[in-house]
Enzyme design. Structure first.
Site, short mmCIF file in Angstrom:
data_model
loop_
_atom_site.label_atom_id
_atom_site.label_comp_id
_atom_site.label_asym_id
_atom_site.label_seq_id
_atom_site.Cartn_x
_atom_site.Cartn_y
_atom_site.Cartn_z
N ASP A 142 32.70 29.51 25.79
CA ASP A 142 33.15 30.57 24.91
C ASP A 142 32.42 31.87 25.21
O ASP A 142 31.23 31.88 25.54
CB ASP A 142 32.91 30.18 23.45
CG ASP A 142 33.78 29.01 23.02
OD1 ASP A 142 33.41 28.33 22.06
OD2 ASP A 142 34.82 28.80 23.66
N ASP A 175 40.39 35.45 45.81
CA ASP A 175 40.33 34.72 44.55
C ASP A 175 41.63 34.94 43.77
O ASP A 175 42.69 35.04 44.37
CB ASP A 175 39.11 35.21 43.76
CG ASP A 175 38.52 34.15 42.86
OD1 ASP A 175 39.17 33.81 41.86
OD2 ASP A 175 37.41 33.66 43.15
N PRO A 183 36.29 48.94 33.54
CA PRO A 183 35.36 50.08 33.64
C PRO A 183 34.08 49.78 34.39
O PRO A 183 33.42 50.71 34.88
CB PRO A 183 35.07 50.42 32.17
CG PRO A 183 35.39 49.18 31.41
CD PRO A 183 36.52 48.53 32.14
N ASP A 184 33.72 48.50 34.53
CA ASP A 184 32.50 48.13 35.24
C ASP A 184 32.76 47.80 36.71
O ASP A 184 31.83 47.49 37.45
CB ASP A 184 31.85 46.92 34.56
CG ASP A 184 30.35 47.11 34.34
OD1 ASP A 184 29.81 48.15 34.76
OD2 ASP A 184 29.72 46.20 33.77
N HIS A 208 39.03 34.45 36.71
CA HIS A 208 38.05 33.94 37.68
C HIS A 208 37.66 34.98 38.73
O HIS A 208 36.47 35.19 39.00
CB HIS A 208 38.65 32.71 38.36
CG HIS A 208 37.73 31.98 39.27
ND1 HIS A 208 37.77 32.12 40.64
CD2 HIS A 208 36.75 31.09 39.01
CE1 HIS A 208 36.85 31.33 41.18
NE2 HIS A 208 36.22 30.70 40.22
N ASN A 222 25.80 52.77 35.08
CA ASN A 222 26.89 53.43 34.37
C ASN A 222 26.80 53.26 32.86
O ASN A 222 27.72 53.60 32.12
CB ASN A 222 28.26 52.92 34.87
CG ASN A 222 28.45 51.42 34.63
OD1 ASN A 222 27.53 50.71 34.25
ND2 ASN A 222 29.66 50.94 34.88
N ASN A 300 32.05 21.59 42.37
CA ASN A 300 31.48 21.21 41.06
C ASN A 300 31.68 19.74 40.70
O ASN A 300 31.86 19.40 39.54
CB ASN A 300 32.14 22.06 39.95
CG ASN A 300 32.00 23.53 40.19
OD1 ASN A 300 31.06 23.98 40.84
ND2 ASN A 300 32.93 24.29 39.65
N VAL A 315 29.88 28.89 57.94
CA VAL A 315 29.93 29.53 56.63
C VAL A 315 28.62 29.29 55.89
O VAL A 315 27.81 28.43 56.27
CB VAL A 315 31.12 29.01 55.78
CG1 VAL A 315 32.41 29.08 56.56
CG2 VAL A 315 30.87 27.60 55.26
N SER A 364 31.24 28.66 41.76
CA SER A 364 32.01 29.91 41.89
C SER A 364 31.19 31.12 41.46
O SER A 364 31.47 32.23 41.90
CB SER A 364 33.27 29.85 41.03
OG SER A 364 34.33 29.25 41.70
#
Length: 421
Positions: A142, A175, A183-184, A208, A222, A300, A315, A364
């Site tokens: 949450d 993704d 805004p960020d 995600h 900012n 996971n 990788v 992730s």
């Protein structure tokens, strides 16, 4: 730059102290509906259970897309050849990649594996395989206002005294897309690509991708929200996962190739599946050959079973630790994992229509933190090759568990300061 680093350092130290006084609640990880639209109107799995707001890797999910075949031709096929090839083999063209691979739907009834074997006998075909499923490797709790402890425990407050990153360094977040008006994030975005519906914007409809983007390179200084690991780097949104967090190997591969061809130096893949395939392998090799660093979530499932593309050679496969530097209870591990990073209860951006910020768990979340640190490295040392970046990260990691490399913690937890020295 120094002022930003000092402000962020103070904030992160206070946040880490707060984090240490709170217990973290484990996410309720459930199986989502895994719909892999990819703009092809393709068949969906026969069983779709759970909530669309949660996703994680699961060995119970199908690994292959029903009735979809990928064919890599020895040369880029022309339309008339494709039409003839399709008619002869009972196929329908769904998408053509710039690398010469083609995604088909099988129209005739019958075993898709048998079809794949039959196509391989054509002397124009380099290889063929059934299309694979990939999904975002995260779980979500949450939404709540909280702290960013991740940057603190990997030393980013000190790393930012060295560099805040360069706008010449582009991190492709391959993704579910990114909230293009967040805004960020907005000031750090460059044009991207929608592999599911070419010509449409790579807008995130899942959360995600926006979350991963914020971890890697949310805007710093900012006065709002969070700060990404590389606050001056640019973010290239590449949408390959749909609103349910699912996608196909063909789509992911197309997104990787597009990102590399359009200037991405770092590819973040917070996604994976149980199967590899030649098309995905070809795309990853292409990225590495073009000097793009590929960072991939390890998965996971709390297992040492290989996840792809994380287990592909070259990788940087990233596992997850919590705020106490213990391996997260969901994180995969094994000899194929490169490094660990914080991935439990990570606060970052989500689309503004969904609340702007929330916490998520998953490898992730660990992978884009490493991708952001790679952004700092490439800003300071632009000449580094993917192999050199990987070796530097692994060689400078904070050792956890048994001395040296071990299967639970790999080379250890990423150390952003030592990676920049």
């Amino acid at each position: 730059m120094k002022n930003l680093a000092k402000v962020l350092k103070t904030t992160l130290i206070a946040s880490m102290a707060l984090a240490s006084s709170q217990s973290l609640t484990a996410c309720n990880r459930v199986n989502p509906a895994l719909i892999s639209r990819a703009g092809f109107n393709q068949a969906t799995p026969s069983q779709a259970v759970g909530s669309t707001r949660y996703a994680q890797s699961s060995t119970s999910r199908p690994s292959l897309v029903p009735n979809q075949v990928v064919v890599q031709f020895r040369s880029v096929p022309n339309p008339s050849f494709l039409q003839q090839f399709s008619q002869q083999n009972g196929l329908q063209v769904l998408q053509v990649s710039r690398t010469g691979s083609v995604l088909f739907r099988q129209l005739r009834t019958g075993n898709t594996g048998t079809m794949v074997q039959s196509l391989r006998s054509n002397n124009m075909v380099e290889y063929s395989h059934q299309n694979t499923y990939y999904r975002g490797l995260f779980t979500m709790n949450d939404k709540r206002a909280s702290e960013q402890y991740g940057p603190a425990i990997v030393g980013l407050s000190k790393a930012w005294d060295i560099t805040l990153g360069s706008p010449n360094v582009v991190i492709a977040v391959v993704d579910s897309g990114v909230d293009l008006e967040h805004p960020d994030l907005k000031a750090n975005l460059v044009p991207g690509f929608n592999a599911l519906n070419e010509g449409q914007l790579p807008q995130d409809d899942n959360e995600h991708g926006t979350h991963a983007a914020g971890i890697a390179a949310a805007v710093g200084d900012n006065g709002i929200g969070v700060t990404g690991a590389c606050p001056r780097c640019k973010i290239m949104p590449v949408k390959v996962l749909d609103s349910e967090g699912g996608g196909t190997g063909f789509g992911v591969a197309a997104g990787i190739v597009w990102a590399v061809d359009h200037g991405a130096q770092i590819i973040n893949l917070s996604l994976g599946g149980n199967e590899s395939d030649p098309t995905m392998e070809r795309a990853v090799k292409y990225a590495l050959s073009r000097n793009a660093v590929v960072v991939v979530a390890a998965g996971n499932d709390n297992t040492d079973k290989k996840m792809y593309p994380a287990a592909l050679p070259g990788v940087i496969a990233v596992g997850s630790v919590d705020q106490n530097r213990n391996r997260s209870d969901f994180s995969n591990y094994g000899t194929w994992v490169s490094i660990m990073a914080p991935g439990t209860q990570i606060l970052s951006t989500i689309p503004t229509s969904m609340g702007e910020y929330t916490k998520m768990d998953g490898t992730s979340m660990a992978a884009p933190l490493v991708a952001g640190i790679v952004g700092l490295m490439k800003s300071r040392f632009p000449q580094l090759t993917p192999a050199q970046v990987k070796a530097r990260l692994e060689g400078s990691a904070i050792d956890l568990g048994s001395p040296g490399f071990d299967t639970e913690f790999a080379h250890g937890m990423v150390d952003s300061v030592r990676a920049l020295l």
